[in-house]
Write a protein that holds these residues in place. Sequence first.
Motif, PDB file in Angstrom:
ATOM      1  N   ASP A  24       0.852  -1.189   0.000  1.00  0.00           N
ATOM      2  CA  ASP A  24       0.000   0.000   0.000  1.00  0.00           C
ATOM      3  C   ASP A  24       0.892   1.245   0.000  1.00  0.00           C
ATOM      4  O   ASP A  24       1.722   1.417   0.908  1.00  0.00           O
ATOM      5  CB  ASP A  24      -0.893  -0.016   1.238  1.00  0.00           C
ATOM      6  CG  ASP A  24      -1.901   1.127   1.230  1.00  0.00           C
ATOM      7  OD1 ASP A  24      -1.853   1.961   0.298  1.00  0.00           O
ATOM      8  OD2 ASP A  24      -2.717   1.167   2.157  1.00  0.00           O
ATOM      9  N   PRO A  25       0.781   2.145  -1.002  1.00  0.00           N
ATOM     10  CA  PRO A  25       1.655   3.328  -1.075  1.00  0.00           C
ATOM     11  C   PRO A  25       1.548   4.232   0.162  1.00  0.00           C
ATOM     12  O   PRO A  25       2.499   4.931   0.504  1.00  0.00           O
ATOM     13  CB  PRO A  25       1.196   4.057  -2.338  1.00  0.00           C
ATOM     14  CG  PRO A  25       0.498   3.009  -3.138  1.00  0.00           C
ATOM     15  CD  PRO A  25      -0.118   2.062  -2.162  1.00  0.00           C
ATOM     16  N   ASP A  26       0.364   4.207   0.822  1.00  0.00           N
ATOM     17  CA  ASP A  26       0.207   5.054   1.994  1.00  0.00           C
ATOM     18  C   ASP A  26       1.009   4.562   3.192  1.00  0.00           C
ATOM     19  O   ASP A  26       1.285   5.324   4.117  1.00  0.00           O
ATOM     20  CB  ASP A  26      -1.284   5.138   2.376  1.00  0.00           C
ATOM     21  CG  ASP A  26      -2.100   5.851   1.286  1.00  0.00           C
ATOM     22  OD1 ASP A  26      -1.507   6.681   0.552  1.00  0.00           O
ATOM     23  OD2 ASP A  26      -3.298   5.549   1.159  1.00  0.00           O
ATOM     24  N   ASN A  27       1.392   3.268   3.149  1.00  0.00           N
ATOM     25  CA  ASN A  27       2.187   2.707   4.247  1.00  0.00           C
ATOM     26  C   ASN A  27       3.659   2.932   3.914  1.00  0.00           C
ATOM     27  O   ASN A  27       4.347   2.044   3.433  1.00  0.00           O
ATOM     28  CB  ASN A  27       1.854   1.227   4.421  1.00  0.00           C
ATOM     29  CG  ASN A  27       2.370   0.675   5.737  1.00  0.00           C
ATOM     30  OD1 ASN A  27       3.250   1.278   6.375  1.00  0.00           O
ATOM     31  ND2 ASN A  27       1.835  -0.471   6.134  1.00  0.00           N
ATOM     32  N   ARG A  28       4.158   4.173   4.147  1.00  0.00           N
ATOM     33  CA  ARG A  28       5.496   4.547   3.702  1.00  0.00           C
ATOM     34  C   ARG A  28       6.574   3.747   4.388  1.00  0.00           C
ATOM     35  O   ARG A  28       7.609   3.447   3.791  1.00  0.00           O
ATOM     36  CB  ARG A  28       5.720   6.044   3.959  1.00  0.00           C
ATOM     37  CG  ARG A  28       4.806   6.992   3.183  1.00  0.00           C
ATOM     38  CD  ARG A  28       4.880   6.721   1.696  1.00  0.00           C
ATOM     39  NE  ARG A  28       6.256   6.775   1.212  1.00  0.00           N
ATOM     40  CZ  ARG A  28       6.669   6.346   0.050  1.00  0.00           C
ATOM     41  NH1 ARG A  28       5.808   5.760  -0.777  1.00  0.00           N
ATOM     42  NH2 ARG A  28       7.924   6.458  -0.315  1.00  0.00           N
TER      43      ARG A  28
END
Length: 274
Positions: A24-28
């Motif tokens: 998930d891109p939001d989970n950096r």
Amino acid sequence: MRRQEVERARYECDLARRRYMQVDPDNRLVADSLEAEWNEKLRAHEQANDRYQKQRADDAAGLTIKQRADIMSLAMDFPRLWNDPRTPNRERKRMARLLITDVTLLKGAEITAQIRFNGGTTHTLHLGLPKQSWELHQTPSAVVELVDQLLEHHADAEVAQQLNGQGMQSGWGHEFNQSIVRRIREQYHLQSRYERLRARGLLTKQEIAERLNVQPDTIKKWRRAGLLRAHPFTGRGECLFEIPDATSPVKHRHQGKRAALSAASKVSSNRSGV
């Protein structure tokens, strides 16, 4: 081994890329960690590939022009390389793996082998089924025919001697003896020497004694004297006799001849003594 190392590094690199692409891109935090792992696997793959290429270059540089020419010549003459006694079996296996993609075997009345080569070519072989143990040690048909011929004139032990004299061997590679010849007779339903003589009408000692009205012991004496035609059917001197005819001996006739010969011998000895 170097090539396998490159393949393994590439697999791990692709696996790290797939993991990174699925995050998930939001989970950096996780994305950064997976991206770092992917970069590490990329560097490992590049290093493995560099080592592989360097090793290939070193191997090629270590060969003389003549050696390279010899190797190319062998590659163009696969049968010679395969059949060369100096080629170990492990190298033959490697050669087969380089050439063949897979083989499909179908077993029926025969074995069908469908071979698919790396270049896309296919080839089909039709092979006979492997022989069972008893078939591998089966008596050759030529030997069976010869045994059948020899039994017309010889007993089992004599047949074995004849076969050994011609350098023949049994299905197990042994010299022949009376027992082996007997087993061949029984297995292939061949008539024995005795059965063949009886089929020709020859008589036993008891039967010919009854025909000539004498005792069996007399028959034995006449045979030893050559007065009867006898045919042995064993190695122990057992015989069968031809049917009596006009030339056959008659009871008491030969006793008179023997008495006359004995008397003549006595008279001759008396005269020489005088």
